[in-house]
Design an enzyme around this catalytic site. Structure first.
Site, PDB file in Angstrom:
ATOM      1  CB  THR A 179      -1.112  -0.185   1.316  1.00  0.00           C
ATOM      2  OG1 THR A 179      -1.772   1.064   1.215  1.00  0.00           O
ATOM      3  CG2 THR A 179      -0.224   0.047   2.556  1.00  0.00           C
ATOM      4  CD  GLU A 325      -2.613  -0.091   5.538  1.00  0.00           C
ATOM      5  OE1 GLU A 325      -3.767   0.019   4.961  1.00  0.00           O
ATOM      6  OE2 GLU A 325      -1.655   0.713   5.571  1.00  0.00           O
ATOM      7  CE  LYS A 434      -8.089   4.606  -2.114  1.00  0.00           C
ATOM      8  NZ  LYS A 434      -8.644   3.760  -1.033  1.00  0.00           N
ATOM      9  CD1 TRP A 439      -3.634   4.274  -1.714  1.00  0.00           C
ATOM     10  CD2 TRP A 439      -4.232   6.229  -1.094  1.00  0.00           C
ATOM     11  NE1 TRP A 439      -4.181   3.897  -0.615  1.00  0.00           N
ATOM     12  CE2 TRP A 439      -5.051   5.257  -0.371  1.00  0.00           C
ATOM     13  CE3 TRP A 439      -4.717   7.503  -1.160  1.00  0.00           C
ATOM     14  CZ2 TRP A 439      -5.650   5.644   0.424  1.00  0.00           C
ATOM     15  CZ3 TRP A 439      -5.429   8.011  -0.267  1.00  0.00           C
ATOM     16  CH2 TRP A 439      -6.104   6.898   0.634  1.00  0.00           C
TER      17      TRP A 439
HETATM   18  P1  AMP Z   1      -6.709   1.277   0.605  1.00  0.00           P
HETATM   19  O1  AMP Z   1      -5.781   0.723   1.455  1.00  0.00           O
HETATM   20  O2  AMP Z   1      -6.080   1.744  -0.548  1.00  0.00           O
HETATM   21  O3  AMP Z   1      -7.862   0.584   0.157  1.00  0.00           O
HETATM   22  O4  AMP Z   1      -7.116   2.765   1.281  1.00  0.00           O
HETATM   23  C1  AMP Z   1      -7.819   2.839   2.563  1.00  0.00           C
HETATM   24  C2  AMP Z   1      -8.118   4.208   2.446  1.00  0.00           C
HETATM   25  O5  AMP Z   1      -9.306   4.676   1.574  1.00  0.00           O
HETATM   26  C3  AMP Z   1      -8.991   4.660   3.864  1.00  0.00           C
HETATM   27  O6  AMP Z   1      -8.375   4.786   4.948  1.00  0.00           O
HETATM   28  C4  AMP Z   1      -9.695   5.729   3.565  1.00  0.00           C
HETATM   29  O7  AMP Z   1      -9.074   6.837   3.739  1.00  0.00           O
HETATM   30  C5  AMP Z   1     -10.069   5.634   2.132  1.00  0.00           C
HETATM   31  N1  AMP Z   1     -11.623   4.941   2.147  1.00  0.00           N
HETATM   32  C6  AMP Z   1     -11.872   3.453   1.937  1.00  0.00           C
HETATM   33  N2  AMP Z   1     -13.241   3.432   1.999  1.00  0.00           N
HETATM   34  C7  AMP Z   1     -13.632   4.600   2.080  1.00  0.00           C
HETATM   35  C8  AMP Z   1     -14.989   5.333   2.278  1.00  0.00           C
HETATM   36  N3  AMP Z   1     -16.139   4.445   2.164  1.00  0.00           N
HETATM   37  N4  AMP Z   1     -15.331   6.574   2.545  1.00  0.00           N
HETATM   38  C9  AMP Z   1     -13.825   7.300   2.513  1.00  0.00           C
HETATM   39  N5  AMP Z   1     -12.832   6.943   2.378  1.00  0.00           N
HETATM   40  C10 AMP Z   1     -12.510   5.684   2.281  1.00  0.00           C
END
Ligand code: AMP
Length: 554
Positions: A179, A325, A434, A439
């Site tokens: 990540t 994570e 994002k 990312w």
């Molecule tokens: P990832 O590890 O790439 O899946 O990213 C996780 C991050 O995406 C989280 O810590 C949030 O900042 C963002 N995220 C994931 N789901 C949501 C959601 N439903 N609403 C807002 N942010 C989200």
């Protein structure tokens, strides 16, 4: 006194064996890169996963060693999802949207022994093959030769009857996924068999995604991003029909597949569904979809307008929040019983929240003065713990600051929690953008920009975008007497970043506001550019393209 219950290991092999015994005739459908549909059954899938396991063993892969995949969502990827862990090795999914430099770092850091790559992604592989050192590279689809092994030939030579289900430790690593780090390099999350098995049970719950054997599940979320939210594992556990879109993620291709395969449950980031809604609004009669099809949406906040729009087409958005994570699902938003009679506006407001934690996921939010009350207004950084939450990053002690002294994971998301336990994300402490579910590191872009001879300072912030949720805006201070245009700076960045990372716009200012300790005051910049209008189409379109084009990868 100890309970007298068997200490049965929770492993992916138990899920595979169950699928073999119970679901042999259930179908698995894939749209191939050629757009043709490939169909086979769970019996075929299990046999081929076993063949892969046997072949990997024959290649010398040992338990605990990493086998990487550079694949679309497809039946071959599903075979890797189970065949690799079934040898005791670790499935390492590589994000094909990343720049070759990042892929190089990740493959080398994980020390991948074998790489399985889709033939359509060979041009991407070529851009970093000289810098990585797997012992074997296996090609799915035609394109082997030149020292590369052919996936089909490898499977054909392997004897599935020689496969014996190994006795695995449930705490052993089964999969890994990197990540983006806020600072520094990408970091690896190492999932155990136990975590993925428990996560599968949890996402299948009625109050999560309500998965069953009667479902036809189509994950749009990539299998290279956070295990496609665990769907391939959970769907296999319950014996659902599985449908994979391959590289074809445009709204029409997805809608065609939903209709043709009578999909009942799907999942993806908001960007995907915004496009789907537009297509449905344009041609509401064109597709006959399963009424009430469930659509899990996460990765970024699901806009309330999207929930309403999908309802109008009798499609049911389920908003969930998670992180790589966390295997990744942490919270999901369903209406508590007492909200079922609430006015529609109240219901929509609740459905747009990130939701309540799954069983065994504990949450708390820490503000400046300690943990904040669950009052729906006090804000703090969300901390979590649970049986599918990372306890450390793989070989990356610099990531230790993401864990509290008492062993909780600091999510970097700023939230309120209401008295019922509904989480609402209000901000992010991590300096990342994002875009369309993937990312972009503001810090990397800033550092690169500040390497340009005409740039004195640069800060990169996220601005809201109707399609991609967020896009980068670069705020630049030029050195006295120096000139540089937005085009020059974009071309400068294009040499080192994937095209979809490039800022959509550049703003030239006299100074960047700073905190008392001299850091960029991003909050002030975000406030200043809150209503910033970005140009129409931008580089992010690449995120939905079927195959990253070598020239565009920089
Ligand atoms: P990832 O590890 O790439 O899946 O990213 C996780 C991050 O995406 C989280 O810590 C949030 O900042 C963002 N995220 C994931 N789901 C949501 C959601 N439903 N609403 C807002 N942010 C989200």
């Amino acid at each position: 006194m100890q309970g007298l219950i068997m200490d049965y290991p929770l492993t992916l092999t138990a899920i595979l064996q169950r699928a073999e015994q119970l679901f042999g005739t259930r179908p698995i459908v894939t749209r191939l890169p050629s757009r043709e549909l490939h169909r086979y059954t769970y019996a075929d899938f299990v046999e081929r996963a076993k063949r892969l396991a046997v072949a990997l063993r024959a290649l010398g892969v040992q338990p605990g060693e990493r086998v990487a995949t550079l694949l679309w969502n497809s039946y071959q990827h599903l075979e890797a999802y189970f065949g690799i862990p079934a040898t005791g090795a670790v499935l390492h999914t590589l994000n094909l949207r990343l720049h070759p430099d990042d892929l190089t770092y990740i493959v080398n850091h994980a020390d991948d022994r074998v790489l399985i790559v889709d033939a359509t992604l060979l041009p991407l592989y070529e851009q970093f093959r000289a810098r990585i050192h797997p012992e074997r590279v296996i090609v799915v689809g035609s394109g082997a030769g030149d020292g590369l092994l052919d996936y089909e030939a490898l499977l054909a030579d392997a004897d599935p009857t020689s496969f014996v289900y190994p006795a695995l430790d449930e705490r052993a690593a089964a999969a890994m996924c990197y990540t983006s780090g806020t600072t520094g390099r990408p970091k690896g999350v190492l999932y155990s068999h136990r975590a993925l098995a428990l996560h599968s049970l949890a996402v299948a719950l009625a109050d999560c995604l309500a998965l069953s054997e009667r479902d036809a599940v189509l994950p749009v979320v990539p299998m290279f991003h956070a295990n496609a939210w665990g769907l391939p594992f959970a769907a296999t556990m319950v014996g659902a029909k599985q449908v994979f879109p391959g590289p074809h993620l445009d709204p029409e291709s997805l809608l065609d597949l939903f209709e043709r395969e009578q999909v009942t449950m799907t999942a993806g980031v908001p960007t995907i569904w915004l496009g789907v809604v537009q297509a449905l609004d344009r041609q509401p009669e064109r597709w006959r979809l399963t009424p009430g099809m469930r659509m899990a949406v996460g990765g970024s906040a699901a806009p309330e307008g999207l929930i309403r729009a999908l309802d109008r087409h009798n499609l049911r958005l389920i908003h969930a929040w998670g992180m790589t994570e966390m295997s990744p699902v942490g919270t999901v938003s369903h209406l508590a019983p007492d909200l079922l009679d609430a006015p529609p506006d109240t219901q929509y407001a609740y459905r747009a929240l990130q939701g309540r934690p799954l069983p065994f996921i504990e949450i708390r939010a820490r503000g400046d003065a300690g943990f904040v009350p669950w009052d729906g207004t006090s804000m703090g950084e969300l901390e979590v713990r649970g049986p599918w939450v990372a306890s450390a990053y793989y070989n990356a002690p610099e990531g230790d600051d993401k864990f509290t002294e008492d062993g909780w994971f600091r999510t970097g998301d700023v939230v309120t929690i209401d008295p019922r336990g509904y989480v609402k994300i209000t901000d992010r402490t991590k300096d990342l953008i994002k875009s369309g579910g993937e990312w972009i590191s503001s810090v990397d872009l800033e550092n690169a920009l500040m390497g340009h001879p005409a740039v004195a300072e640069a800060a990169v912030i996220a601005v809201a975008h109707p399609k991609w949720q967020e896009r980068p805006l670069a705020v630049v201070v030029l050195k006295a007497g120096q000139q540089a245009t937005a085009e020059e700076l974009r071309a400068y960045l294009a040499e080192r970043f994937a095209r979809w990372w490039l800022p959509d716009a550049f703003e030239f200012v006299d100074a960047i506001p700073r905190t008392s300790t001299g850091k960029f005051l991003k909050s002030a910049l975000r406030e200043r550019f809150r209503d910033y209008r970005l140009p129409g189409s931008g580089p992010a379109e690449e995120l939905l393209e079927p195959a990253p084009h070598p020239q565009e990868q920089g």
